[in-house]
Motif scaffolding. Structure first.
Motif, PDB file in Angstrom:
ATOM      1  N   ALA A   5       0.817  -1.212   0.000  1.00 55.44           N
ATOM      2  CA  ALA A   5       0.000   0.000   0.000  1.00 55.44           C
ATOM      3  C   ALA A   5       0.850   1.261   0.000  1.00 55.44           C
ATOM      4  CB  ALA A   5      -0.935  -0.007   1.215  1.00 55.44           C
ATOM      5  N   ASN A   6       2.101   1.145   0.453  1.00 56.42           N
ATOM      6  CA  ASN A   6       3.019   2.296   0.501  1.00 56.42           C
ATOM      7  C   ASN A   6       3.910   2.340  -0.739  1.00 56.42           C
ATOM      8  OD1 ASN A   6       4.044   4.593   1.940  1.00 56.42           O
ATOM      9  ND2 ASN A   6       5.848   3.392   2.523  1.00 56.42           N
ATOM     10  N   ASP A   7       3.353   1.902  -1.878  1.00 53.32           N
ATOM     11  CA  ASP A   7       4.106   1.899  -3.152  1.00 53.32           C
ATOM     12  C   ASP A   7       5.382   1.070  -3.056  1.00 53.32           C
ATOM     13  OD1 ASP A   7       2.212   3.540  -4.415  1.00 53.32           O
ATOM     14  OD2 ASP A   7       3.203   5.354  -3.687  1.00 53.32           O
ATOM     15  N   ARG A   8       5.234  -0.109  -2.454  1.00 55.05           N
ATOM     16  CA  ARG A   8       6.332  -1.072  -2.320  1.00 55.05           C
ATOM     17  C   ARG A   8       7.548  -0.459  -1.621  1.00 55.05           C
ATOM     18  NH1 ARG A   8       5.754  -5.940  -4.630  1.00 55.05           N
ATOM     19  NH2 ARG A   8       8.007  -6.279  -4.462  1.00 55.05           N
ATOM     20  N   ALA A   9       7.263   0.152  -0.501  1.00 55.46           N
ATOM     21  CA  ALA A   9       8.330   0.690   0.350  1.00 55.46           C
ATOM     22  C   ALA A   9       7.966   0.405   1.803  1.00 55.46           C
ATOM     23  CB  ALA A   9       8.493   2.193   0.136  1.00 55.46           C
ATOM     24  N   VAL A  10       8.981   0.091   2.622  1.00 52.62           N
ATOM     25  CA  VAL A  10       8.740  -0.145   4.038  1.00 52.62           C
ATOM     26  C   VAL A  10       8.205   1.134   4.677  1.00 52.62           C
ATOM     27  CG1 VAL A  10       9.814  -0.748   6.245  1.00 52.62           C
ATOM     28  CG2 VAL A  10      10.540  -1.910   4.148  1.00 52.62           C
ATOM     29  N   VAL A  11       7.126   1.018   5.422  1.00 54.32           N
ATOM     30  CA  VAL A  11       6.494   2.182   6.035  1.00 54.32           C
ATOM     31  C   VAL A  11       7.423   2.777   7.086  1.00 54.32           C
ATOM     32  CG1 VAL A  11       4.575   2.968   7.468  1.00 54.32           C
ATOM     33  CG2 VAL A  11       4.173   1.345   5.598  1.00 54.32           C
ATOM     34  N   GLN A  12       7.577   4.084   7.024  1.00 52.01           N
ATOM     35  CA  GLN A  12       8.431   4.781   7.982  1.00 52.01           C
ATOM     36  C   GLN A  12       7.916   6.213   8.144  1.00 52.01           C
ATOM     37  OE1 GLN A  12      12.533   4.941   6.860  1.00 52.01           O
ATOM     38  NE2 GLN A  12      13.228   5.702   8.842  1.00 52.01           N
ATOM     39  N   GLY A  13       7.621   6.599   9.350  1.00 49.31           N
ATOM     40  CA  GLY A  13       7.168   7.958   9.611  1.00 49.31           C
ATOM     41  C   GLY A  13       5.655   8.069   9.635  1.00 49.31           C
TER      42      GLY A  13
END
Length: 465
Positions: free
Chosen positions: A303-311
């Motif tokens: 859901a985060n455009d294939r990036a680990v969620v941070q922040g």
């Protein structure tokens, strides 16, 4: 198994129940089991087994509640008294002989006396401080190691082969199951020697709270989805499932259906499962369970455009999707054992898609529980759940080292479906039971940090209210 061995095992089970009842007020169950195992081991290798349960019972009774008086003759006579095949005259002759065995031909009753007396003599020699070589080594009392573990590992610790392998190193594990997030947040760890959650984030939480640097990761398991062939065919047509020797589950396409509240009955040509409920993967409770947290890690990454969620901005952006994935399921269980057992027993009606650990499917296949039409798929992407042991005491540290390095324990872990440091062991198990698995895990993503994952799960928990 020979008839005599079967009878011996039946007698030992009855004896165990009796001892637990007789000494429950003065001795713990672990202590009783330990004494019983140590005494029985003294008789290993002796071909005559008829009197072993009787002799074990008398020795254990004496060690748990030592009598004021007793003699070798009395113990032998008491053991022989149990056999109707032995005459009283023969017993008196054996006692007077001081256990000497006459080489002349003896009657059947006399032979039984000689056998019983000889076995008693061997047992008594084995109890001496400096035992004779024939008696074998003195078995030390086992150190009980208490721990709380993710439920998917209980069958491993309850396996008699694992119990025996640990006993060779002087350990007996007493494990209690709990959801991994429960272990990290709400279980009182003060009474345990180790904690063994199913992921590194949960272990990190325990280490941080208790200021512990040491950890062991003896085995791991990727997250997977168990389904059924009719459902797999439906999802293949809907472009969610990518066919192949090992099907993959396209999480991005799946989230498209979830975000539009697509129901099973909406799928074109669906005649096998025309149910008016949303297409959702069944999981455990994200408030308590590690597998649900791993699912949140996968979904949030996509859901985060294939990036680990941070922040915080990223957390807020993915929360609506996560809340829809979990809250839409209704009641969920605390550990993966519950939904997976329902999958095995109830078929596709209640839960056509179930999030599991790969190890659960492989273990079930090894046990003959996987039926034709049951299908294992892998989310794309997936995460690797690293089962991490945090030692809380000295014996916990010893257990962690053994599970990580002992070849026999590593082999048994593979037989329970876990991936260990020896990839060949896991490959051997899956090949033997014809389980199609992803040999090389490529599309694997990292989980968010512990704090980020906690923020996401806490927010999801609020949606249940």
């Amino acid at each position: 198994m020979a008839v005599d061995t079967v009878r011996e095992e039946q007698a030992m089970r009855r004896l165990t129940d009796s001892l637990l009842e007789d000494y429950s007020e003065t001795h713990s169950a672990e202590e009783i089991h330990g004494v019983l195992a140590a005494v029985r081991k003294r008789f290993e290798g002796h071909p005559v087994r008829e009197f072993v349960p009787i002799l074990v019972e008398r020795i254990v009774h004496r060690e748990l509640a030592p009598p004021a008086q007793g003699s070798v003759i009395e113990e032998a006579a008491a053991a022989v008294e149990q056999s109707n095949a032995v005459s009283r005259a023969d017993r008196r002759r054996a006692a007077r002989a001081g256990f000497a065995i006459n080489r002349r031909t003896v009657s059947l009753a006399g032979a039984v006396v000689v056998v019983a007396v000889a076995v008693v003599a061997v047992a008594l020699v084995a109890r001496q401080p400096d035992p004779a070589p024939a008696a074998g080594p003195v078995v030390p009392a086992l150190t009980v190691v208490r721990g709380v573990v993710g439920s998917e590992k209980m069958s491993f610790f309850e396996d008699s082969r694992v119990i025996d392998a640990l006993a060779k190193h002087g350990l007996k594990v007493s494990a209690e199951p709990a959801g991994s997030r429960q272990i990290a947040t709400s279980v009182d760890l003060g009474k345990y020697d180790f904690a063994f959650p199913s992921s590194s984030p949960a272990a990190e939480r325990i280490q941080r709270a208790r200021n512990i640097n040491t950890k062991y990761t003896p085995f791991s398991s990727p997250m997977a989805i168990a389904t059924f062939q009719p459902i797999a065919d439906l999802l293949t047509a809907a472009r969610v499932l990518q066919p192949g020797p090992v099907p993959t589950f396209d999480v991005a396409r799946y989230l498209e259906l979830v975000n539009t509240n697509t129901e099973w009955a909406h799928l074109p040509g669906n005649t096998v499962y025309p149910v008016r409920k949303n297409i959702l993967v069944s999981t455990t409770d994200p408030r308590t369970s590690n597998s649900a947290a791993m699912y949140a890690a996968i979904a949030s990454f996509v859901a985060n455009d294939r990036a680990v969620v941070q922040g915080d901005p990223a957390e807020q952006a993915v929360l609506p999707t996560l809340q829809r994935l979990f809250a839409g399921q209704g009641y969920t269980e605390n550990s993966t054992q519950g939904p997976f057992q329902e999958y095995l027993a109830a078929g596709m009606g209640p839960s056509p898609l179930v999030l599991i650990y790969e190890a659960q499917f492989v273990e079930a296949a090894a046990q003959g529980k996987i039926q034709p039409g049951m299908v294992l798929t892998y989310p794309s992407p997936t995460v690797l759940s690293r089962h991490t042991l945090v030692p809380l005491g000295g014996s916990g540290d010893q257990l962690g080292r053994l599970l990580s390095s002992d070849p026999e324990l590593q082999r048994l872990a593979a037989e329970h479906g876990f991936r260990t440091g020896d990839a060949a062991q896991f490959a051997k198990v899956t090949a033997e039971h014809r389980v199609p698995v992803q040999t090389d895990l490529i599309d694997v993503v990292d989980t968010p940090t512990y704090d980020t994952l906690e923020h996401l799960l806490d927010a999801v928990a609020k949606s249940y209210n």
